[in-house]
Scaffold this motif. Structure first.
Motif, PDB file in Angstrom:
ATOM      1  N   LEU A 112     -22.566  -5.176  38.508  1.00  0.00           N
ATOM      2  CA  LEU A 112     -21.629  -4.999  37.407  1.00  0.00           C
ATOM      3  C   LEU A 112     -21.941  -3.715  36.675  1.00  0.00           C
ATOM      4  CD1 LEU A 112     -22.648  -7.091  34.326  1.00  0.00           C
ATOM      5  CD2 LEU A 112     -23.923  -7.309  36.442  1.00  0.00           C
ATOM      6  N   GLN A 113     -20.989  -3.285  35.885  1.00  0.00           N
ATOM      7  CA  GLN A 113     -21.177  -2.099  35.062  1.00  0.00           C
ATOM      8  C   GLN A 113     -20.858  -2.448  33.620  1.00  0.00           C
ATOM      9  OE1 GLN A 113     -18.760   0.760  37.217  1.00  0.00           O
ATOM     10  NE2 GLN A 113     -20.606   1.571  38.160  1.00  0.00           N
ATOM     11  N   ALA A 114     -21.458  -1.689  32.718  1.00  0.00           N
ATOM     12  CA  ALA A 114     -21.343  -1.994  31.300  1.00  0.00           C
ATOM     13  C   ALA A 114     -21.049  -0.749  30.491  1.00  0.00           C
ATOM     14  CB  ALA A 114     -22.639  -2.629  30.808  1.00  0.00           C
ATOM     15  N   THR A 115     -20.321  -0.935  29.413  1.00  0.00           N
ATOM     16  CA  THR A 115     -20.073   0.147  28.465  1.00  0.00           C
ATOM     17  C   THR A 115     -21.385   0.545  27.795  1.00  0.00           C
ATOM     18  OG1 THR A 115     -17.854  -0.718  28.086  1.00  0.00           O
ATOM     19  CG2 THR A 115     -18.715   0.823  26.452  1.00  0.00           C
ATOM     20  N   ASP A 116     -22.185  -0.456  27.431  1.00  0.00           N
ATOM     21  CA  ASP A 116     -23.498  -0.230  26.826  1.00  0.00           C
ATOM     22  C   ASP A 116     -24.535  -0.963  27.674  1.00  0.00           C
ATOM     23  OD1 ASP A 116     -25.786   0.016  25.287  1.00  0.00           O
ATOM     24  OD2 ASP A 116     -24.800  -0.524  23.394  1.00  0.00           O
ATOM     25  N   ALA A 117     -24.902  -0.353  28.798  1.00  0.00           N
ATOM     26  CA  ALA A 117     -25.824  -0.989  29.747  1.00  0.00           C
ATOM     27  C   ALA A 117     -27.190  -1.312  29.122  1.00  0.00           C
ATOM     28  CB  ALA A 117     -25.988  -0.122  31.000  1.00  0.00           C
ATOM     29  N   PRO A 118     -27.791  -0.433  28.307  1.00  0.00           N
ATOM     30  CA  PRO A 118     -29.075  -0.806  27.703  1.00  0.00           C
ATOM     31  C   PRO A 118     -28.977  -2.073  26.848  1.00  0.00           C
ATOM     32  CG  PRO A 118     -28.768   1.562  27.555  1.00  0.00           C
ATOM     33  CD  PRO A 118     -27.457   0.979  28.032  1.00  0.00           C
ATOM     34  N   ALA A 119     -27.886  -2.220  26.091  1.00  0.00           N
ATOM     35  CA  ALA A 119     -27.724  -3.416  25.254  1.00  0.00           C
ATOM     36  C   ALA A 119     -27.507  -4.649  26.121  1.00  0.00           C
ATOM     37  CB  ALA A 119     -26.564  -3.238  24.283  1.00  0.00           C
TER      38      ALA A 119
END
Length: 138
Positions: free
Chosen positions: A16-23
């Motif tokens: 998956l991919q995230a807008t805010d991957a670290p969060a």
């Protein structure tokens, strides 16, 4: 959570991919209980992360790139869904409810023998946790 004595090496990796991957990584590791196995950064972006589930398997994720060319692996954040097996579903459910996680399907026994619940992560992805390990291979 206990790790099985002889866990099988996962050969299918949901991604998956995230807008805010670290969060999202912080949520999945710090709140849900995944293990932070590897995180490779490229500046302020996550190029690749591997999060292992303590009972076996795991997921891979990274930062979403809205400008990626069509041939590049790119998925819209918040469109992912995953089922995660756990032998401690009641314990996990109670801990996540206490942490204020958004549960969208309350814990209950299913007609196919599983006990499970589902949550929404901060990016909008759906995660279902339950005891169902799949049907035995013929």
């Amino acid at each position: 959570m206990n790790t099985p004595q002889n866990p099988r090496e996962p050969l299918v990796w949901p991604t998956l991919q995230a807008t805010d991957a670290p969060a999202l990584i912080d949520f999945l590791v710090g709140t849900v209980g995944f293990l932070r196995t590897a995180v490779y950064e490229d500046g302020d972006r996550v190029a690749h992360a591997q999060l292992d589930w303590p009972e076996g398997g795991g997921v891979m994720l990274g930062s979403h790139d809205p400008d990626a060319p069509p041939q590049k692996w790119c998925q819209k954040p918040g469109t992912f869904g995953c089922y995660v097996v756990t032998d401690r579903v009641d314990e996990l459910y109670a801990r996540l409810v206490d942490a204020g996680v958004k549960i969208f399907r309350e814990i209950e026994d299913q007609p196919y023998g599983s006990r499970e619940f589902a949550l929404t992560d901060p990016e909008g992805n759906h995660w279902s946790f339950g005891t169902y390990r799949g049907e035995p291979r013929p």
